[in-house]
Scaffold this motif. Structure first.
Motif: not given
Length: 241
Positions: A229, A232-233, A235-237, A239-240
């Motif tokens: 988790s 993933t957080a 990586v998403q941060a 990418a954003g």
């Protein structure tokens, strides 16, 4: 009476009195002399009387005759003397080791042991774990072996199931309903239960092991899930951004 003494054997032939060739036939008090007293008749045993064998020992005065029905030991019966035998594999106590060392000290003081033998045996006595090991060290000394102790039965309490082992299993199963919140308590109870069972001999090792397995599996599962988790957080941060 003195005048008729020569007629006694003729008048009483069955008595077999022997006339005295010299001296008075009657004592001064009117009784026959010892030479004229007939010898006692030999004792004849009654019919069926068992004559003791030659060399038979007559019991001393005051000998107690066994009562009727007294069991007589069979031929070759060996009478046991001395102290009861002990179990050589029985654990020896500190007091038993000290008694063995006292025997060794007495043997060394009397010159029966050399300095090297004494030092070597004392070291083995303090390191002995059983009565058999102590007996070997003192068997050849005049004081003999360690005093034999009759083994007493040891009370063993009934074996029960450890309560912490049960608790560990219950907490391990409860992980599926509490989202893994009882995993760490299950691990703690499982380790405590195993330590208590080694000391008390209680049952429940399988329950504690099951609780530990479930607890560690839940910790690993939730640890991996939390780590994924976080990754993933991140990586998403990124990418954003």
């Amino acid at each position: 009476m003195a005048g008729n003494e020569s007629q006694w054997p003729a008048q009483y032939p069955g008595d077999n009195w022997q006339a005295v060739p010299q001296g008075p036939a009657v004592a001064s008090d009117g009784q026959p002399t010892a030479a004229q007293v007939p010898p006692p008749a030999p004792y004849i045993p009654l019919a069926g009387y068992q004559v003791p064998p030659t060399g038979y020992q007559i019991p001393p005065a005051g000998y107690q005759v066994p009562l009727g029905g007294y069991p007589v030991p069979p031929p070759g019966y060996q009478v046991a003397h001395g102290q009861p035998q002990m179990n050589p594999h029985m654990r020896a106590a500190s007091a038993d080791r000290e008694r063995a060392v006292d025997v060794l000290k007495a043997g060394f003081a009397e010159g029966r042991l050399t300095q090297e033998e004494y030092n070597e045996r004392v070291g083995r006595a303090y390191a002995a774990r059983t009565y058999g090991e102590l007996t070997v060290l003192t068997a050849d000394l005049p004081a003999g072996a360690v005093p034999a102790v009759w083994p007493m039965p040891v009370y063993q309490p009934p074996t029960t199931t450890n309560s912490l082992a049960r608790a560990s299993l219950v907490l391990g199963v409860a992980e599926f309903f509490t989202m893994g919140l009882t995993a760490i308590p299950a691990i703690i109870c499982g380790h405590m239960a195993k330590r208590e069972m080694r000391q008390t001999g209680q049952r429940g090792d399988g329950l504690a092991t099951s609780g530990l397995v479930l607890g560690y599996m839940a910790v690993i599962f939730w640890g991996i899930l939390i780590a994924l988790s976080i990754v993933t957080a991140v990586v998403q941060a990124g990418a954003g951004g």
